[in-house]
Design an enzyme around this catalytic site. Structure first.
Site, PDB file in Angstrom:
ATOM      1  N   ASP A  16       0.845  -1.199   0.000  1.00 21.18           N
ATOM      2  CA  ASP A  16       0.000   0.000   0.000  1.00 21.18           C
ATOM      3  C   ASP A  16       0.882   1.251   0.000  1.00 21.18           C
ATOM      4  O   ASP A  16       1.983   1.239   0.554  1.00 21.18           O
ATOM      5  CB  ASP A  16      -0.896  -0.032   1.250  1.00 21.18           C
ATOM      6  CG  ASP A  16      -2.059   0.926   1.149  1.00 21.18           C
ATOM      7  OD1 ASP A  16      -2.283   1.490   0.061  1.00 21.18           O
ATOM      8  OD2 ASP A  16      -2.746   1.126   2.171  1.00 21.18           O
ATOM      9  N   ASN A  64     -10.376  -3.245  -6.502  1.00 24.19           N
ATOM     10  CA  ASN A  64      -9.544  -2.309  -7.271  1.00 24.19           C
ATOM     11  C   ASN A  64     -10.100  -1.978  -8.656  1.00 24.19           C
ATOM     12  O   ASN A  64      -9.625  -1.054  -9.320  1.00 24.19           O
ATOM     13  CB  ASN A  64      -8.106  -2.838  -7.416  1.00 24.19           C
ATOM     14  CG  ASN A  64      -7.279  -2.710  -6.143  1.00 24.19           C
ATOM     15  OD1 ASN A  64      -6.368  -3.497  -5.882  1.00 24.19           O
ATOM     16  ND2 ASN A  64      -7.587  -1.712  -5.326  1.00 24.19           N
TER      17      ASN A  64
HETATM   18  C1  FPP Z   1      -1.579   0.084  -3.413  1.00 22.84           C
HETATM   19  O1  FPP Z   1      -1.129   1.397  -3.527  1.00 22.84           O
HETATM   20  C2  FPP Z   1      -1.084  -0.698  -4.499  1.00 22.84           C
HETATM   21  C3  FPP Z   1      -1.843  -1.368  -5.410  1.00 22.84           C
HETATM   22  C4  FPP Z   1      -3.303  -1.385  -5.392  1.00 22.84           C
HETATM   23  C5  FPP Z   1      -1.218  -2.098  -6.499  1.00 22.84           C
HETATM   24  C6  FPP Z   1       0.000  -2.883  -6.135  1.00 22.84           C
HETATM   25  C7  FPP Z   1       0.667  -3.168  -7.374  1.00 22.84           C
HETATM   26  C8  FPP Z   1       2.005  -3.192  -7.621  1.00 22.84           C
HETATM   27  C9  FPP Z   1       3.041  -3.035  -6.595  1.00 22.84           C
HETATM   28  C10 FPP Z   1       2.497  -3.331  -9.008  1.00 22.84           C
HETATM   29  C11 FPP Z   1       1.933  -4.429  -9.866  1.00 22.84           C
HETATM   30  C12 FPP Z   1       2.102  -5.789  -9.337  1.00 22.84           C
HETATM   31  C13 FPP Z   1       2.822  -6.779  -9.898  1.00 22.84           C
HETATM   32  C14 FPP Z   1       2.672  -8.152  -9.369  1.00 22.84           C
HETATM   33  C15 FPP Z   1       3.772  -6.603 -11.007  1.00 22.84           C
HETATM   34  P1  FPP Z   1      -2.183   2.540  -3.774  1.00 22.84           P
HETATM   35  O2  FPP Z   1      -2.226   2.823  -5.226  1.00 22.84           O
HETATM   36  O3  FPP Z   1      -3.498   2.163  -3.177  1.00 22.84           O
HETATM   37  O4  FPP Z   1      -1.524   3.702  -3.005  1.00 22.84           O
HETATM   38  P2  FPP Z   1      -2.267   4.906  -2.254  1.00 22.84           P
HETATM   39  O5  FPP Z   1      -3.131   4.284  -1.185  1.00 22.84           O
HETATM   40  O6  FPP Z   1      -1.133   5.685  -1.685  1.00 22.84           O
HETATM   41  O7  FPP Z   1      -3.044   5.655  -3.297  1.00 22.84           O
END
Ligand code: FPP
Length: 234
Positions: A16, A64
């Site tokens: 996150d 998501n």
């Molecule tokens: C949360 O940060 C992250 C996600 C929902 C996506 C996680 C994905 C990756 C690390 C990359 C893709 C994965 C692979 C397996 C290649 P957020 O976007 O919710 O952050 P925020 O809460 O700060 O907005």
């Protein structure tokens, strides 16, 4: 003197804070996710070095899909590239690769890239790298209930349910780590988390490195896991 570190058999990460990491730097969210992939690769290396048996990453949840389509497209493009570029290398190292979640809803080219990896990894017996994609724990439990109902059994115990989850036959996470200071599970491994230690780290996911990993192991090593008992078990 450094206390001896306990190494979890299974560690799971709720990744996150990619968006906030990018925002802090006035960069597009996409860049945060790209750095998030780099952090994921660093954690795989750290888990391997430490001798962890299984590592799970929550990459895309059933919730998501409400994100802007542009971000969803960018994320799945990253997953496909990650499969081609890095998972193929992990397969050569002997890692077992698995994906949990409903993959049928993913873009066709991503599904094709993942299937290729699963095929190539058949017969491997190294560290398990598990990536949750279009995963939701409630969905997983409901699927299990429906499978059990369809089998016609009249009585169900905890093992029956465990055996119908994506993680059937695999250890529950000893520890679940969530980055960026949020303190909730967000529909992640709710059944498997029954006795997991929960560690909440303030650092944003893209900042996860060797030092953060060591801090996690130190914190985990201090925890007293009693499983409802009065004495320490491990
Ligand atoms: C949360 O940060 C992250 C996600 C929902 C996506 C996680 C994905 C990756 C690390 C990359 C893709 C994965 C692979 C397996 C290649 P957020 O976007 O919710 O952050 P925020 O809460 O700060 O907005």
């Amino acid at each position: 003197m450094q206390e001896e570190l306990k190494i979890p058999r299974h560690i799971a990460f709720i990744m996150d804070g990619n968006g906030r990491w990018a925002k802090k730097r006035l960069l597009p969210r996409k860049v945060g996710h790209r750095e998030g992939v780099a952090a994921l690769r660093r954690m795989i290396e750290e888990c391997d070095k430490a001798g962890v048996g299984m590592v799970t990453f929550y990459a895309f949840s059933t919730e998501n899909w409400t994100r802007p389509q542009e971000e969803i497209d960018a994320l799945f493009k990253m997953v496909s590239e990650f499969a081609d570029k890095y998972l193929s290398d992990y397969v050569k190292r002997g890692y077992r690769i698995m994906f949990m979640g409903d993959l049928t809803k993913l873009p066709a080219d991503t599904v094709a890239a993942l299937k290729k990896i699963l095929e190539a990894a058949k017969g491997n017996n190294g560290m398990i790298v598990n990536i949750a994609l279009n995963y939701g724990a409630r969905d997983e439990i409901l699927r299990a209930i429906n499978t059990i109902l369809a089998s016609g059994v009249r009585e169900v115990d905890a093992q029956t349910v465990s055996d119908c989850l994506y993680t059937a036959g695999l250890p529950d996470p000893d520890v679940i780590v969530r980055s960026s200071g949020e303190k909730r599970l967000s529909n992640f491994m709710l059944w498997q988390a029954a006795y997991s230690e929960l560690i909440f780290v303030d650092d944003y996911w893209p900042d996860f490195d060797e030092k953060v990993f060591l801090r996690i192991l130190q914190e985990y090593s201090k925890r007293d896991r009693r499983y409802g008992n009065v004495r320490r078990i491990d």
